[in-house]
Design a protein around this motif. Structure first.
Motif, PDB file in Angstrom:
ATOM      1  N   PRO A  69      53.217  44.037  24.333  1.00  0.00           N
ATOM      2  CA  PRO A  69      53.541  45.428  24.648  1.00  0.00           C
ATOM      3  C   PRO A  69      52.471  46.369  24.102  1.00  0.00           C
ATOM      4  O   PRO A  69      51.764  46.003  23.156  1.00  0.00           O
ATOM      5  CB  PRO A  69      54.876  45.635  23.922  1.00  0.00           C
ATOM      6  N   PRO A  70      52.302  47.582  24.655  1.00  0.00           N
ATOM      7  CA  PRO A  70      53.002  48.036  25.867  1.00  0.00           C
ATOM      8  C   PRO A  70      52.331  47.447  27.100  1.00  0.00           C
ATOM      9  O   PRO A  70      51.108  47.386  27.179  1.00  0.00           O
ATOM     10  CB  PRO A  70      52.817  49.543  25.829  1.00  0.00           C
ATOM     11  N   HIS A  71      53.132  47.019  28.039  1.00  0.00           N
ATOM     12  CA  HIS A  71      52.596  46.462  29.285  1.00  0.00           C
ATOM     13  C   HIS A  71      52.881  47.511  30.362  1.00  0.00           C
ATOM     14  O   HIS A  71      53.817  47.390  31.144  1.00  0.00           O
ATOM     15  CB  HIS A  71      53.288  45.128  29.591  1.00  0.00           C
ATOM     16  N   ASP A  72      52.056  48.551  30.404  1.00  0.00           N
ATOM     17  CA  ASP A  72      52.374  49.751  31.172  1.00  0.00           C
ATOM     18  C   ASP A  72      51.459  49.947  32.381  1.00  0.00           C
ATOM     19  O   ASP A  72      51.198  51.069  32.801  1.00  0.00           O
ATOM     20  CB  ASP A  72      52.306  50.989  30.269  1.00  0.00           C
ATOM     21  N   GLY A  73      50.984  48.827  32.937  1.00  0.00           N
ATOM     22  CA  GLY A  73      50.108  48.928  34.090  1.00  0.00           C
ATOM     23  C   GLY A  73      50.155  47.683  34.947  1.00  0.00           C
ATOM     24  O   GLY A  73      51.135  46.915  34.901  1.00  0.00           O
ATOM     25  N   ILE A  74      49.112  47.472  35.732  1.00  0.00           N
ATOM     26  CA  ILE A  74      49.003  46.316  36.618  1.00  0.00           C
ATOM     27  C   ILE A  74      47.646  45.646  36.408  1.00  0.00           C
ATOM     28  O   ILE A  74      46.675  46.297  36.031  1.00  0.00           O
ATOM     29  CB  ILE A  74      49.161  46.706  38.102  1.00  0.00           C
ATOM     30  N   SER A  75      47.577  44.348  36.660  1.00  0.00           N
ATOM     31  CA  SER A  75      46.298  43.645  36.656  1.00  0.00           C
ATOM     32  C   SER A  75      45.665  43.751  38.035  1.00  0.00           C
ATOM     33  O   SER A  75      46.354  43.631  39.058  1.00  0.00           O
ATOM     34  CB  SER A  75      46.495  42.171  36.295  1.00  0.00           C
ATOM     35  N   VAL A  76      44.349  43.966  38.076  1.00  0.00           N
ATOM     36  CA  VAL A  76      43.610  44.011  39.335  1.00  0.00           C
ATOM     37  C   VAL A  76      42.639  42.838  39.360  1.00  0.00           C
ATOM     38  O   VAL A  76      41.779  42.699  38.482  1.00  0.00           O
ATOM     39  CB  VAL A  76      42.834  45.338  39.496  1.00  0.00           C
ATOM     40  N   ILE A  77      42.798  41.970  40.354  1.00  0.00           N
ATOM     41  CA  ILE A  77      41.926  40.806  40.535  1.00  0.00           C
ATOM     42  C   ILE A  77      41.015  41.048  41.733  1.00  0.00           C
ATOM     43  O   ILE A  77      41.454  41.533  42.773  1.00  0.00           O
ATOM     44  CB  ILE A  77      42.753  39.525  40.765  1.00  0.00           C
ATOM     45  N   LYS A  78      39.758  40.691  41.599  1.00  0.00           N
ATOM     46  CA  LYS A  78      38.801  40.763  42.694  1.00  0.00           C
ATOM     47  C   LYS A  78      38.468  39.343  43.135  1.00  0.00           C
ATOM     48  O   LYS A  78      38.042  38.517  42.330  1.00  0.00           O
ATOM     49  CB  LYS A  78      37.536  41.493  42.247  1.00  0.00           C
ATOM     50  N   VAL A  79      38.702  39.058  44.423  1.00  0.00           N
ATOM     51  CA  VAL A  79      38.472  37.719  44.952  1.00  0.00           C
ATOM     52  C   VAL A  79      37.404  37.780  46.041  1.00  0.00           C
ATOM     53  O   VAL A  79      37.645  38.325  47.128  1.00  0.00           O
ATOM     54  CB  VAL A  79      39.768  37.123  45.544  1.00  0.00           C
ATOM     55  N   PRO A  80      36.197  37.255  45.803  1.00  0.00           N
ATOM     56  CA  PRO A  80      35.183  37.201  46.861  1.00  0.00           C
ATOM     57  C   PRO A  80      35.627  36.221  47.960  1.00  0.00           C
ATOM     58  O   PRO A  80      35.971  35.073  47.669  1.00  0.00           O
ATOM     59  CB  PRO A  80      33.938  36.687  46.143  1.00  0.00           C
ATOM     60  N   ARG A  81      35.626  36.662  49.193  1.00  0.00           N
ATOM     61  CA  ARG A  81      36.098  35.804  50.282  1.00  0.00           C
ATOM     62  C   ARG A  81      35.280  34.526  50.398  1.00  0.00           C
ATOM     63  O   ARG A  81      35.825  33.444  50.680  1.00  0.00           O
ATOM     64  CB  ARG A  81      36.061  36.573  51.607  1.00  0.00           C
ATOM     65  N   ASN A  82      33.981  34.633  50.208  1.00  0.00           N
ATOM     66  CA  ASN A  82      33.107  33.467  50.386  1.00  0.00           C
ATOM     67  C   ASN A  82      32.972  32.619  49.126  1.00  0.00           C
ATOM     68  O   ASN A  82      32.357  31.551  49.157  1.00  0.00           O
ATOM     69  CB  ASN A  82      31.722  33.914  50.844  1.00  0.00           C
TER      70      ASN A  82
END
Length: 500
Positions: free
Chosen positions: A226-239
């Motif tokens: 805590p505090p877990h007051d957000g979101i994780s953002v993952i970037k995935v390269p298509r290739n």
């Protein structure tokens, strides 16, 4: 429009007695049922009901007020085309995604791919064993994404359960290559804080951004603090999906102290979940908008910069919403439907004692422009059919039915079945069709029913927790224009612009 069967829409005044009154009191007090969303990793076998509650259910069946155990009923404008029972994956069925002639069905034991080129006779193409709670599912191009929200021994598909208090435990996002639908290949895994209960794709040409929703941190969890007051953002390269990585953790609820700035929950707001993250996000990429259902809060935010989303407005409903569960924009992006998962999906809340405003949808208009837009409450919607005390029932996952100039949804209600409803007038929503089964049991509250019900290219597809994959056809003057609208891919939490 075909009218609903009048005797069916006015039936069921169940749950007025001591059993329902006790349930209502527990839910209002904000006990565990109000704070634990979605059936757990290993759902309980069922809760035995009192003799009087079981007798009430049997009497309601005998009188025709509710359908018999496992009996299929529906309005005249809906046809049940097919059911494919669960097969090699016996776990809880969860979410759905679509691409071309295929439907992808999540299950707590993995996922299943169906060929739906003939909606009357879906065929299983592949079943992938990969256990992990939720297995919320999305697809984009040749990639399939799977959420794991239970602590596992490692990131493999052969993992076993392991306490979250152990640092070596893993939970997060898994990525598969589905270029060969008959032989999906596991290509990447990304661990995320507090796992991944759900996820939402923000696709671009070269990359796919994944917004990961998770919650319920603990000082005892090394990877979920805590505090877990957000979101994780993952970037995935298509290739190069193997290079997928977390690129940020935007804070959506800034605030001082260990709890952040979200809804404090009880005792300040009894019966409301404390906000310690988000449950589900829906994005509308064509408008650079997103809506978040975040436990005790509903939010509207901009995703113009996908790595750095910006909150525009935030609302609470501390009287009637126990757990903000999911969100759906209308096509014009001037309304949002939020759902309240009262009882966590495991309680019987569709009865007279709980009433029409709890465990319901909340319809909000979006007013103003730009960063000055506001969410303004207009009304609630809940299915008009009361369910038995043995039937878990609450608002759950649904999608738009794309009719230009109208706001129509199809939505899952667990054992309340599938509802088609119109919210074009956001102050006067109304049901226009339904499909449901009778209770799984008549003496035990056992979790079942439709987890997700979505409209895709002319048909409604439902993933039933216990009964498998259902295909429905709605034929109604209000919804018939949607049959002309086809998309190549559908992840409901990444809403397409159907008429652009």
């Amino acid at each position: 429009m075909t009218l609903l069967n009048e005797s069916r829409t006015r039936r069921r005044r169940l749950g007025v007695g001591a059993t329902a009154a006790g349930l209502l009191a527990a839910l209002l007090m904000g006990g565990p049922a109000a704070a634990t969303p979605d059936p757990g990793d290993s759902p309980a076998a069922g809760k035995q009901l009192s003799r009087s509650a079981a007798a009430d259910t049997e009497a309601a069946i005998a009188s025709g007020e509710i359908p018999a155990q496992d009996e299929v009923v529906h309005s005249d404008n809906i046809e049940h085309l097919a059911n494919i029972p669960k097969d090699a994956l016996p776990g809880t069925n969860s979410d759905l995604a679509f691409q071309g002639q295929y439907a992808f069905a999540g299950n707590y034991d993995g996922f299943r791919i169906f060929d739906i080129s003939d909606p009357k006779a879906p065929k299983t193409v592949a079943q992938v064993l990969c256990p992990g709670s939720q297995n919320d599912i999305s697809v984009s191009g040749n990639l399939l994404f799977l959420s794991t929200d239970s602590s596992r021994s490692d990131n493999s598909c052969a993992s076993t359960t392991q306490p979250a208090t152990e640092k070596s435990s893993w939970e997060g996002m898994k990525v598969f290559d589905i270029s060969d639908k008959k032989n999906p290949k596991y290509v990447a895994a990304v661990e995320t804080a507090c796992g991944s209960h759900t996820h939402t794709l923000v696709p671009e040409k070269k990359n796919v951004y994944v917004y990961v929703s998770s919650y319920s941190p603990s000082a005892t969890f090394p990877d979920c603090q805590p505090p877990h007051d957000g979101i994780s953002v993952i970037k995935v390269p298509r290739n190069a999906p193997e290079k997928a990585a977390v690129v940020g953790f935007p804070v959506l609820f800034p605030g001082e102290g260990p709890d952040g700035g979200g809804n404090p929950g009880a005792p300040t707001n009894p019966g409301v979940s404390k906000t310690t993250g988000c449950h589900d996000l829906t994005v509308l990429p064509s408008k650079d908008l997103a809506a978040g259902a975040c436990m005790g809060d509903g939010i509207l935010f901009s995703i113009e910069d996908p790595e750095n989303p910006k909150v525009i407005d935030r609302v609470q409903d501390n009287k009637n919403f126990a757990f903000w569960h999911s969100a759906t924009f209308n096509q014009k992006a001037d309304k949002v439907v939020f759902t309240d998962e009262l009882g966590g999906g495991g309680a019987a809340t569709c009865n007279e004692a709980v009433g029409p405003n709890r465990g319901a949808d909340g319809i909000y208009d979006i007013t103003g422009k730009g960063d000055h837009r506001k969410l303004v409450f207009r009304s609630y919607f809940k299915i008009p059919r009361h369910q038995a005390a043995t039937e878990n029932c609450v608002a759950h996952n649904g999608s738009l039915i794309p009719v230009k100039g109208k706001d129509i949804m199809v939505q899952a209600w667990y054992q309340g079945g599938v509802s088609v409803w119109d919210f074009t007038d956001s102050t006067k929503p109304r049901e226009i069709g339904y499909f449901e089964r009778g209770p799984l049991t008549t003496d035990t509250l056992r979790v079942g029913g439709s987890w997700s019900a979505y409209y895709y290219n002319g048909h409604i597809y439902s993933n039933d927790i216990a009964k498998g994959f259902d295909v429905l056809k709605v034929s109604d003057r209000l919804t018939d224009p949607a049959e002309k609208v086809h998309v190549d891919e559908l992840n409901v939490q990444t809403q397409p612009d159907y008429f652009d």
